[in-house]
Design a protein around this motif. Structure first.
Motif, mmCIF file in Angstrom:
data_model
loop_
_atom_site.group_PDB
_atom_site.id
_atom_site.type_symbol
_atom_site.label_atom_id
_atom_site.label_comp_id
_atom_site.label_asym_id
_atom_site.label_seq_id
_atom_site.Cartn_x
_atom_site.Cartn_y
_atom_site.Cartn_z
ATOM 1 N N TRP A 85 -11.376 -3.443 -6.335
ATOM 2 C CA TRP A 85 -10.935 -2.407 -5.400
ATOM 3 C C TRP A 85 -10.489 -1.161 -6.153
ATOM 4 O O TRP A 85 -10.262 -1.185 -7.350
ATOM 5 N N GLU A 86 -10.386 -0.069 -5.378
ATOM 6 C CA GLU A 86 -9.898 1.198 -5.910
ATOM 7 C C GLU A 86 -8.488 1.464 -5.398
ATOM 8 O O GLU A 86 -8.163 1.179 -4.253
ATOM 9 N N GLY A 87 -7.685 2.047 -6.281
ATOM 10 C CA GLY A 87 -6.379 2.551 -5.893
ATOM 11 C C GLY A 87 -6.336 4.051 -6.138
ATOM 12 O O GLY A 87 -7.336 4.748 -6.012
ATOM 13 N N GLY A 88 -5.168 4.563 -6.483
ATOM 14 C CA GLY A 88 -5.031 5.981 -6.804
ATOM 15 C C GLY A 88 -5.370 6.885 -5.642
ATOM 16 O O GLY A 88 -5.058 6.592 -4.482
ATOM 17 N N ALA A 89 -6.043 7.987 -5.950
ATOM 18 C CA ALA A 89 -6.351 8.977 -4.922
ATOM 19 C C ALA A 89 -7.188 8.388 -3.793
ATOM 20 O O ALA A 89 -7.018 8.752 -2.627
ATOM 21 N N ALA A 90 -8.081 7.454 -4.125
ATOM 22 C CA ALA A 90 -8.926 6.849 -3.088
ATOM 23 C C ALA A 90 -8.079 6.117 -2.055
ATOM 24 O O ALA A 90 -8.366 6.171 -0.854
ATOM 25 N N SER A 91 -7.023 5.448 -2.508
ATOM 26 C CA SER A 91 -6.210 4.656 -1.585
ATOM 27 C C SER A 91 -5.348 5.526 -0.676
ATOM 28 O O SER A 91 -4.827 5.051 0.333
ATOM 29 N N PHE A 92 -5.190 6.803 -1.039
ATOM 30 C CA PHE A 92 -4.459 7.745 -0.177
ATOM 31 C C PHE A 92 -5.398 8.725 0.531
ATOM 32 O O PHE A 92 -4.939 9.689 1.141
ATOM 33 N N ASP A 93 -6.713 8.480 0.418
ATOM 34 C CA ASP A 93 -7.721 9.356 1.023
ATOM 35 C C ASP A 93 -7.557 10.795 0.529
ATOM 36 O O ASP A 93 -7.615 11.746 1.312
ATOM 37 N N ARG A 94 -7.358 10.950 -0.779
ATOM 38 C CA ARG A 94 -7.142 12.261 -1.375
ATOM 39 C C ARG A 94 -8.157 12.577 -2.466
ATOM 40 O O ARG A 94 -7.898 13.392 -3.358
ATOM 41 N N LEU A 95 -9.307 11.952 -2.429
ATOM 42 C CA LEU A 95 -10.304 12.197 -3.462
ATOM 43 C C LEU A 95 -10.769 13.638 -3.444
ATOM 44 O O LEU A 95 -11.007 14.223 -2.382
ATOM 45 N N ASP A 96 -10.908 14.215 -4.639
ATOM 46 C CA ASP A 96 -11.543 15.516 -4.767
ATOM 47 C C ASP A 96 -12.374 15.524 -6.047
ATOM 48 O O ASP A 96 -12.540 14.488 -6.703
ATOM 49 N N GLN A 97 -12.905 16.680 -6.412
ATOM 50 C CA GLN A 97 -13.824 16.749 -7.539
ATOM 51 C C GLN A 97 -13.155 16.449 -8.877
ATOM 52 O O GLN A 97 -13.837 16.245 -9.888
ATOM 53 N N TRP A 98 -11.818 16.423 -8.908
ATOM 54 C CA TRP A 98 -11.100 16.163 -10.159
ATOM 55 C C TRP A 98 -10.509 14.756 -10.216
ATOM 56 O O TRP A 98 -9.834 14.414 -11.192
ATOM 57 N N SER A 99 -10.747 13.954 -9.231
ATOM 58 C CA SER A 99 -10.145 12.621 -9.192
ATOM 59 C C SER A 99 -10.789 11.696 -10.223
ATOM 60 O O SER A 99 -12.011 11.707 -10.418
ATOM 61 N N ASP A 100 -9.941 10.878 -10.848
ATOM 62 C CA ASP A 100 -10.479 9.840 -11.716
ATOM 63 C C ASP A 100 -10.777 8.601 -10.874
ATOM 64 O O ASP A 100 -10.714 8.650 -9.638
ATOM 65 N N LEU A 101 -11.117 7.504 -11.545
ATOM 66 C CA LEU A 101 -11.502 6.287 -10.839
ATOM 67 C C LEU A 101 -10.518 5.199 -11.226
ATOM 68 O O LEU A 101 -10.570 4.668 -12.340
ATOM 69 N N ASP A 102 -9.589 4.901 -10.320
ATOM 70 C CA ASP A 102 -8.593 3.850 -10.550
ATOM 71 C C ASP A 102 -9.154 2.544 -10.008
ATOM 72 O O ASP A 102 -9.188 2.332 -8.793
#
Length: 260
Positions: free
Chosen positions: A28-45
């Motif tokens: 699974w993914e956490g980080g920005a993905a888990s808060f629905d905040r992905l953008d072009q600078w997001s890493d992959l947690d």
């Protein structure tokens, strides 16, 4: 080659490599993905859960899958034991944006600490889960408030103790020393107190997500305390930050300590 590899390509490659393996239980993914905040600078947690004796093999499979996409630009593995008790490695790919860092955590299935509390870590983006290991654990809000109350009490107990560290180096004109103490001993507890008020489940995130979770006027006031025009403004900023902390600590004491 250019930076051509995208987030979805990495995720698809890793899922294809890991899903068929009997000893890999979830991804699974956490980080920005888990808060629905992905953008072009997001890493992959990325988190995966594996059978206890398969951490090393799972890391090998992940890295082989990534190497089929691109050579590594940087690879850094956290020394063991890690603070959270899991295996963790950071990887950037030569053919992907440097912002698209793969932050991989491999968890033993016997370790229940999986960072899955939605109140703190958001809603995990589950790619597969064979045994229900991504189900959120029970949440005890009263226990959480007790934890905040204990932390607040500790902060209040030491705040005045350490403020002379700022004051004496301002008086000496040792501006870098004073600035370091100001940021660590005054601003850091101030930010923690502000988060206790406005985003208590992230009270210990310091400035992470602060623009999104605190009122805009609070963020602007904080910025003025962080970004000083010159050293001579440090004393006035320090005095304002101290007064703000005192005000907040009194308010939070009424909310947390007196009800504890």
């Amino acid at each position: 080659m250019g930076q051509t590899i995208k987030r979805d390509e990495i995720l698809s490659a890793l899922e294809a490599a890991l899903l068929p393996l009997d000893y890999v239980q979830a991804m699974w993914e956490g980080g920005a993905a888990s808060f629905d905040r992905l953008d072009q600078w997001s890493d992959l947690d990325l988190q995966i859960v594996v059978d206890d004796d398969q951490v090393e093999e799972a890391s090998r499979v992940v890295e082989q899958a990534l190497l089929k996409l691109s050579p590594f630009a940087i690879r850094y593995e956290l020394p063991q034991p890690t603070w959270h008790g899991h295996y963790q490695v950071f990887i950037t790919l030569e053919n992907a944006s440097p912002f698209l860092m793969v932050d991989l955590v491999i968890m033993k299935i016997s370790n229940p600490n999986r960072f899955l509390e939605p109140q703190i870590h958001g809603q995990a983006v589950v790619h597969f889960d064979k045994k229900g290991v991504t189900n959120p654990p029970p949440w005890d809000e009263n226990a959480w408030r007790k934890k905040l109350a204990d932390r607040l009490g500790s902060m209040i107990a030491v705040f005045d103790l350490f403020q002379p560290l700022v004051d004496k180096d301002v008086r000496r004109g040792r501006w870098l020393d004073a600035l370091s103490f100001y940021q660590g001993m005054t601003l850091r507890p101030l930010v923690e107190a502000l988060r206790m008020k406005y985003s208590p489940h992230h009270y210990n995130f310091h400035t992470r997500y602060i623009h999104l979770e605190l009122p805009a006027e609070v963020v602007e006031r904080l910025k003025a305390l962080y970004f000083l025009p010159d050293p001579q403004h440090l004393r006035a900023a320090w005095e304002e930050a101290m007064a703000w902390f005192k005000e907040l600590s009194a308010e939070l004491t009424r909310e947390f300590l007196e009800d504890a």
